[in-house]
Write a protein that holds these residues in place. Structure first.
Motif, PDB file in Angstrom:
ATOM      1  N   TYR A 174      35.739  -3.243 -22.926  1.00 46.61           N
ATOM      2  CA  TYR A 174      34.941  -4.087 -23.814  1.00 46.61           C
ATOM      3  C   TYR A 174      33.840  -4.705 -22.973  1.00 46.61           C
ATOM      4  N   ASP A 175      32.604  -4.330 -23.247  1.00 49.86           N
ATOM      5  CA  ASP A 175      31.503  -4.739 -22.375  1.00 49.86           C
ATOM      6  C   ASP A 175      30.836  -6.013 -22.899  1.00 49.86           C
ATOM      7  N   ASP A 226      41.579  -7.774 -29.556  1.00 40.25           N
ATOM      8  CA  ASP A 226      42.040  -7.262 -28.250  1.00 40.25           C
ATOM      9  C   ASP A 226      41.492  -8.121 -27.115  1.00 40.25           C
ATOM     10  N   ILE A 227      40.210  -8.437 -27.200  1.00 40.29           N
ATOM     11  CA  ILE A 227      39.571  -9.236 -26.138  1.00 40.29           C
ATOM     12  C   ILE A 227      40.256 -10.596 -26.034  1.00 40.29           C
ATOM     13  N   SER A 283      39.514  -9.737 -12.323  1.00 36.70           N
ATOM     14  CA  SER A 283      40.818  -9.574 -12.953  1.00 36.70           C
ATOM     15  C   SER A 283      40.677  -9.145 -14.423  1.00 36.70           C
ATOM     16  N   LEU A 284      39.718  -9.755 -15.133  1.00 30.45           N
ATOM     17  CA  LEU A 284      39.500  -9.360 -16.533  1.00 30.45           C
ATOM     18  C   LEU A 284      38.999  -7.915 -16.611  1.00 30.45           C
ATOM     19  N   ALA A 285      38.149  -7.538 -15.656  1.00 29.41           N
ATOM     20  CA  ALA A 285      37.616  -6.168 -15.658  1.00 29.41           C
ATOM     21  C   ALA A 285      38.744  -5.154 -15.486  1.00 29.41           C
ATOM     22  N   GLU A 286      39.726  -5.507 -14.676  1.00 28.62           N
ATOM     23  CA  GLU A 286      40.872  -4.581 -14.474  1.00 28.62           C
ATOM     24  C   GLU A 286      41.625  -4.366 -15.785  1.00 28.62           C
ATOM     25  N   VAL A 307      38.017  -6.050 -19.859  1.00 24.59           N
ATOM     26  CA  VAL A 307      36.997  -6.960 -20.405  1.00 24.59           C
ATOM     27  C   VAL A 307      35.950  -7.231 -19.325  1.00 24.59           C
ATOM     28  N   LEU A 308      34.732  -6.749 -19.567  1.00 26.56           N
ATOM     29  CA  LEU A 308      33.669  -6.917 -18.569  1.00 26.56           C
ATOM     30  C   LEU A 308      32.818  -8.145 -18.874  1.00 26.56           C
ATOM     31  N   GLY A 309      32.644  -8.994 -17.872  1.00 26.20           N
ATOM     32  CA  GLY A 309      31.769 -10.157 -17.998  1.00 26.20           C
ATOM     33  C   GLY A 309      30.905 -10.234 -16.769  1.00 26.20           C
ATOM     34  N   SER A 310      30.101 -11.293 -16.661  1.00 30.06           N
ATOM     35  CA  SER A 310      29.316 -11.427 -15.437  1.00 30.06           C
ATOM     36  C   SER A 310      29.422 -12.847 -14.915  1.00 30.06           C
ATOM     37  N   SER A 311      29.276 -12.947 -13.607  1.00 27.57           N
ATOM     38  CA  SER A 311      29.372 -14.250 -12.963  1.00 27.57           C
ATOM     39  C   SER A 311      28.087 -14.443 -12.166  1.00 27.57           C
ATOM     40  N   ASP A 312      27.361 -15.540 -12.468  1.00 26.15           N
ATOM     41  CA  ASP A 312      26.134 -15.743 -11.698  1.00 26.15           C
ATOM     42  C   ASP A 312      26.219 -16.991 -10.824  1.00 26.15           C
ATOM     43  N   GLY A 313      27.412 -17.423 -10.530  1.00 26.85           N
ATOM     44  CA  GLY A 313      27.577 -18.553  -9.637  1.00 26.85           C
ATOM     45  C   GLY A 313      29.010 -18.572  -9.166  1.00 26.85           C
ATOM     46  N   ALA A 314      29.333 -19.528  -8.324  1.00 25.34           N
ATOM     47  CA  ALA A 314      30.677 -19.580  -7.766  1.00 25.34           C
ATOM     48  C   ALA A 314      31.723 -19.842  -8.844  1.00 25.34           C
TER      49      ALA A 314
END
Ligand SMILES: Cc1ncc(COP(=O)(O)O)c(C=O)c1O
Length: 337
Positions: free
Chosen positions: A4-5, A328-329, A297-300, A303-310
């Protein structure tokens, strides 16, 4: 495993129906104004935004850059929010190519306000840089301007004699969330651009809208930037399809984002207020774990997300996910330890 992108709403791919519309598009040489599909898209964009004219441009970045060329130009300042896309993600093209200075202002949740704007306008001294324009982004990081906020910014700009450009990459999301029409929102700006290639699902393109005179000049700057198009009606047809078929369904993206925000609010590792999620973009901070760890961990689990900071994660809903996907998500998020 199904993926799920949720990295962005730019990852959408043209559907079969959109591809069919593209294949069937009537085309011509747009440098001669002879591409019927581009002409039709531009007429639709002008009508939707209540502006006199519109220009099909290759990207949201190009629309913003052209507006900086025309409204501010060399040696003038662009007053915008410090979180805005033109500050962070457009390689300072407004400075590098148009010669303007980008001034990033403070303001709650990414939004400009008259107080911040007026403190940025310099006294009229011969050695002071002049303000050239106001640039506002709507939505900005998923947050929309309320009617009263838009009016406050545009009233300020009119009083200060500054043109306003609205980066409306997600203008239709803003309209849906605010209950305003696209043209009511656009009335607060001299020029407005919107992207076809985000939640609307087209593969490429944006529309820059404004007065006839502004668009006539915009066409010249687009050419100068190497953006003159020929038989690009194939691309415009995707935009027409998107405007005719994919606007109303943005409500599904907003509802999906709300549901995901609710699921996140019950997780010990996530910190967010669901009501802060206003459209299709969810930002939240992680607690006790780094954002990178959570994204991985979510990508595994698909569920794909993005992180632009710590500690900040971004999830974006779009037509790439829908229906049962959201259940599902939410289950995957709720199951994340
Ligand atoms: C708010 C905003 N403005 C402008 C743009 C630029 O659009 P493009 O990628 O088409 O240049 C984006 C792209 O993500 C955006 O999010």
């Amino acid at each position: 495993m199904k993926t799920y992108d949720l990295r962005s709403d730019t990852i959408t791919k043209p559907t079969d129906a959109m591809r069919k519309a593209m294949a069937a598009a009537e085309v011509g040489d747009d440098v001669y104004f002879e591409d019927p599909s581009i002409n039709k898209l531009q007429e639709m964009a002008a009508e939707l935004t209540g502006k006199e004219a519109a220009l099909f441009v290759s990207s949201g970045s190009m629309g913003n850059l052209i507006s900086i060329f025309l409204h501010a130009g060399q040696g003038r300042e662009v007053l915008c929010h410090r979180d805005s896309h033109i500050i962070h993600h457009e390689l300072s093209s407004g400075s590098a190519l148009a010669g303007a200075a980008l001034i990033g202002l403070e303001g709650g949740r990414g939004k400009l306000n008259p107080g911040a704007l007026s403190s940025a306008v310099r006294p009229d001294r011969y050695d002071n840089c002049r303000s050239g324009m106001v640039e506002l982004e709507n939505t900005i990081n998923g947050v929309y301007y309320r009617r009263v906020e838009l009016k406050a910014v545009s009233d300020f700009a009119v009083a200060a004699g500054l043109p306003v450009h609205m980066d409306g990459a997600r203008l239709f999301n803003a309209a849906l969330a605010s209950g305003m029409t696209v043209s009511e929102i656009a009335a607060h700006a001299d020029s407005v651009s919107f992207c076809l290639s985000k939640g609307l699902g087209a593969p490429v393109g944006s529309c820059l809208c404004g007065s006839k005179e502004f668009i006539k000049e915009a066409r010249r700057i687009r050419k100068m930037l190497g953006g003159g198009m020929r038989q690009a009606g194939i691309l415009a047809a995707a935009g027409i399809y998107a405007l005719e078929n994919n606007v109303e369904r943005l409500a599904d993206d907003h509802a999906a984002a709300s549901r995901i925000a609710e699921a996140l609010s019950g997780c010990s590792w996530a910190e967010l207020e669901p009501a802060d999620v206003e459209t299709n973009i969810i930002f939240f901070n992680t607690v006790g774990r780094s954002a990178g760890q959570v994204v991985e961990s979510l990508a595994e689990k698909g569920v794909l997300g993005s992180s632009d900071g710590a500690s900040t994660i971004r999830l974006v809903t779009s037509l790439a996910v829908g229906g049962g996907d959201i259940d599902d998500i939410c289950s995957i998020i709720e199951g994340e330890a």
